[in-house]
Design a protein around this motif. Structure first.
Motif, short mmCIF file in Angstrom:
data_model
loop_
_atom_site.label_atom_id
_atom_site.label_comp_id
_atom_site.label_asym_id
_atom_site.label_seq_id
_atom_site.Cartn_x
_atom_site.Cartn_y
_atom_site.Cartn_z
N UNK A 92 35.94 49.18 40.27
CA UNK A 92 36.72 48.46 40.99
C UNK A 92 35.97 47.24 41.57
N UNK A 93 34.65 46.92 41.50
CA UNK A 93 34.18 46.02 42.26
C UNK A 93 34.30 44.72 41.39
N UNK A 94 35.31 43.80 41.66
CA UNK A 94 35.51 42.61 40.95
C UNK A 94 34.35 41.55 40.83
N UNK A 95 33.77 41.31 42.21
CA UNK A 95 32.85 40.18 42.52
C UNK A 95 31.66 40.34 41.62
N UNK A 96 31.06 41.79 41.93
CA UNK A 96 29.57 41.98 41.29
C UNK A 96 29.85 42.04 39.60
N UNK A 97 31.08 42.53 39.24
CA UNK A 97 31.22 42.83 37.85
C UNK A 97 31.19 41.53 36.96
N UNK A 98 32.27 40.54 37.46
CA UNK A 98 32.47 39.13 37.05
C UNK A 98 31.02 38.46 36.88
N UNK A 99 29.88 38.89 37.63
CA UNK A 99 28.76 38.01 37.59
C UNK A 99 27.99 38.66 36.47
N UNK A 100 28.02 39.75 36.00
CA UNK A 100 27.23 40.31 34.84
C UNK A 100 27.80 40.74 33.54
N UNK A 101 29.28 40.93 33.59
CA UNK A 101 29.79 41.27 32.28
C UNK A 101 30.03 40.24 31.25
N UNK A 102 30.34 40.60 30.07
CA UNK A 102 30.72 39.59 29.06
C UNK A 102 32.12 39.54 28.67
N UNK A 103 32.92 40.70 29.20
CA UNK A 103 34.51 40.78 28.78
C UNK A 103 34.93 41.62 29.67
N UNK A 104 36.20 41.65 29.93
CA UNK A 104 36.92 42.58 30.94
C UNK A 104 38.27 43.04 30.26
N UNK A 105 38.56 44.31 30.75
CA UNK A 105 40.01 44.85 30.25
C UNK A 105 40.54 45.28 31.39
N UNK A 106 41.73 44.93 31.55
CA UNK A 106 42.58 45.41 32.67
C UNK A 106 43.62 46.54 32.42
N UNK A 107 43.63 47.77 33.18
CA UNK A 107 44.45 48.81 32.43
C UNK A 107 45.36 49.21 33.58
N UNK A 108 46.70 49.30 33.20
CA UNK A 108 47.77 49.37 34.40
C UNK A 108 48.74 50.28 33.54
N UNK A 109 49.28 51.46 34.13
CA UNK A 109 50.26 52.29 33.50
C UNK A 109 49.96 52.82 31.89
N UNK A 110 48.64 53.00 31.91
CA UNK A 110 48.16 53.56 30.50
C UNK A 110 47.84 52.61 29.61
N UNK A 111 48.00 51.38 29.85
CA UNK A 111 48.06 50.04 28.64
C UNK A 111 47.13 48.91 29.06
N UNK A 112 46.58 48.35 28.25
CA UNK A 112 45.95 47.05 28.25
C UNK A 112 46.69 46.14 28.88
N UNK A 113 46.58 45.60 29.85
CA UNK A 113 47.74 44.55 30.37
C UNK A 113 47.03 43.07 30.37
N UNK A 114 45.70 43.00 30.36
CA UNK A 114 45.18 41.74 30.34
C UNK A 114 43.69 41.90 30.18
N UNK A 115 43.11 41.07 29.18
CA UNK A 115 41.73 40.93 28.90
C UNK A 115 41.21 39.54 28.91
N UNK A 116 39.72 39.37 28.95
CA UNK A 116 39.24 38.11 28.67
C UNK A 116 37.96 37.99 29.24
N UNK A 117 37.20 36.78 29.05
CA UNK A 117 35.92 36.66 29.65
C UNK A 117 36.05 36.72 31.09
N UNK A 118 34.86 36.74 31.74
CA UNK A 118 34.99 36.45 33.17
C UNK A 118 35.59 35.11 33.62
N UNK A 119 35.40 33.95 33.12
CA UNK A 119 36.08 32.74 33.11
C UNK A 119 37.54 32.66 32.92
N UNK A 120 37.77 33.42 31.98
CA UNK A 120 39.44 33.44 31.48
C UNK A 120 39.89 34.31 32.62
N UNK A 121 39.22 35.30 33.24
CA UNK A 121 39.96 36.05 34.01
C UNK A 121 40.09 35.62 35.44
#
Length: 272
Positions: free
Chosen positions: A204-233
């Protein structure tokens, strides 16, 4: 055709999962390339930890495919599944250390379970893993003597004891102070790169995660609702992503639980 090194280490295609009649995941597509650190984010109860359990083979998908290192988990027998899982490391929420073992024995546990290494080599490997997380000097401490941040680092040393190809983290930053949180975040990135591994991190930690990850998937209601690199997010105009990363109280995830109009409830004299 992709070579083995170019293929994703983890790939989910059309994955569905339910507990009885309650659908948890519905048609999830997700991939993790070799060497990547990938975060899975979303609200509580949206299916993030279920995704980790599917990737780790603790659960089987009701439909779709879950592949790790080119192997379809649903087609593996018990022996082959356990062999694949030995190549994965897992850091559970809050560490989940064995309370009746010392720091050294916690890290040694997977080595004792899965190898026949002589004691002298096992000792050296445990100290190497503890040194990597800055806790070689704490080897003989009891788990009750550790701070929350130290316990999480010991759990991380245990997760990498067998030099896994895939490391999974379930809320690695939960309950940590800012210094410990920063330390764990940098360790996750550094150890992934040093081991040549891939990482999947539920957080759930947005700030720390966006500093170290290469890619992010957002899940809502059992589906991937958004995805992208930290810059895109960070630059996303998606309403759900904007609400999540800015911690806004209302948006696609509403503040109010569904209810009749407030005035109507007052006139009827009911609790709803």
């Amino acid at each position: 055709m992709q070579s083995a090194s170019e293929q994703p280490l983890v790939r989910l295609q059309g994955v569905r999962f339910a507990y009885g009649e309650r659908a948890i995941l519905d048609g999830v597509d997700l991939s993790v390339r070799r060497g990547q650190v990938v975060a899975i984010m979303g609200g509580s109860g949206c299916g993030k930890t279920t995704l980790l359990r599917l990737i780790g083979g603790q659960l089987r998908a009701a439909a779709g495919q879950v592949e790790v290192d080119g192997q379809e988990l649903g087609a593996l027998g018990t022996h082959d599944l356990y062999a694949l899982r030995r190549r994965m490391g897992m850091l559970f929420q809050f560490g989940a250390l064995f309370t009746d073992m010392s720091v050294f024995e916690n890290v040694a546990f997977p080595l004792r379970e899965h190898t026949d290494l002589p004691e002298s080599m096992l000792r050296d490997l445990v100290l190497m893993k503890l040194n990597a997380v800055g806790l070689r000097g704490a080897a003989e401490l009891a788990t009750s003597e550790l701070s929350g941040g130290m316990a999480r680092r010991v759990a991380l040393a245990r997760a990498i004891a067998l030099d896994p190809m895939l490391i999974m983290y379930d809320e690695p930053f939960a309950g940590l102070d800012p210094i410990s949180l920063g330390v764990i975040g940098q360790l996750i990135r550094r150890l992934n790169d040093a081991l040549g591994a891939s990482t999947v991190m539920v957080t759930h930690d947005v700030h720390e995660s966006l500093e170290i990850v290469d890619y992010v998937y957002f899940v809502s209601d059992g589906k991937i609702v958004a995805e992208g690199t930290p810059e895109e997010i960070r630059a996303s105009s998606d309403a759900f992503v904007h609400q999540f990363i800015n911690a806004e109280a209302d948006g696609p995830v509403p503040f109010h639980y569904p209810a009749p109009a407030f005035g109507d409830s007052l006139l009827r004299g009911s609790a709803t």
